[in-house]
Design an enzyme around this catalytic site. Sequence first.
Site: not given
Ligand code: HOZ
Length: 428
Positions: A239, A144, A267
Amino acid sequence: MNLDQSAALIERAARTIPGGVNSPVRAFKGVGGNPVFFTSGEGARLRDVDGNEYIDYVGSWGPMLQGHGFRPVVDAVRAQAVESIGFGAPTQLEVEMAEAVVERVPSIEKVRMVNSGTEATMSAIRLARGATGRDRILKFEGCYHGHSDSLLVKAGSGVLTLGIPNSPGVPEAIASNTLTAPFNDIDAVRAIFAEYGDSIACVILEPIPGNMGCVPPRAGFLEGLREVTADAGSMLIFDEVMSGFRVAPGGAQELYGIAPDLTTLGKVIGGGLPVGAFGGKADIMDQIAPDGAVYQAGTLSGNPLAMAAGLEMLRSLDAPFYDTLAQRTTRLVDGLANAAAETNIPVSTNSVPGMFSLFFTSGPVETFADVSACDVDRFKRFFHGMLSRGVYLAPSAFEAGFLSGAHDESVIDETLAAARATFAELLT
Ligand code: HOZ
């Protein structure tokens, strides 16, 4: 455990927010029940609106590498807010951040700040396409990279949790330029390159996927990708939004000794504030505007609050920090595996320093197919058992867990006690 206030809030939220949440995984659709609404965090612990406390293994999905309320970050944000929250103009903080990134991440010579991981990957792909003059990209099933059009094809995280392999709203003309291959299958990549190699701008991957759960690369996989892309004149994009500054100071590329052409970050680099970045070799990065023709911009990019927070976070991450994080991750995953073994419940654990997953399956989990074959119903029961015992895991079988420097041995032992009781409950 009383969760009445959370239950009332999700009902209220759903009247004005789609699904009641601002990011789908948070809705608990992957595990059932109502999401928990939080009010505060300190170190490894969270408190919810009903006054319950939890050990946190989400860590804001990665950035809380020193736990919640980490003083140097909080103080830096407070001090910077008094000076200014933002200018939309250059600051010295951005320069210091770029220098800190270049110093730590082996393959990055120049870096551009953005506001999220989605922006970072979207921009890196535009740069790869602009620099190579090619349209196709190759990504991996279950990886992802945010929610931009090109990348929402067989993606992990929320779309995997909700079972939406290809999102409506992504034009076919865009999706058709995204090729996919099974993660950890270098032969499949070679076959795709044999057919399409001279039209592939880049291969993008999480070198350590965390969005189908934590699935480390097989020995030789990243090396194979480096070789295939170099031979074909394609770019290799790591990534490292999750793995950057977490698994090692220089991320997965330092851990495995592979230099990608471009890297995306996020992050940790913002200490918990919204931020992302993409960087790489100078001759590639110089093709970005204003020096180059590939356009990319952002009013909030390099925001001084985020830069101040991220700089303090990076300064706090010394060699002993990484050693301790690795040891504690091992203590946790070994403890989980042993606790499951006591009940004969088949589990498989994966981990890298600071990241882990527990899969309900007996075999090793190395591919998206392995992940998909796991017992999701058992995970749901495990999740709720842990939640009721004060341990907050990611509310999806397809997300990784994150540790911080605040997860000390007593926190981990408390987690393992909850896990033993939960595994025993799964037998009933
Ligand atoms: N898709 C995010 C983690 N893989 C989650 C993001 C969120 O809900 O803050």
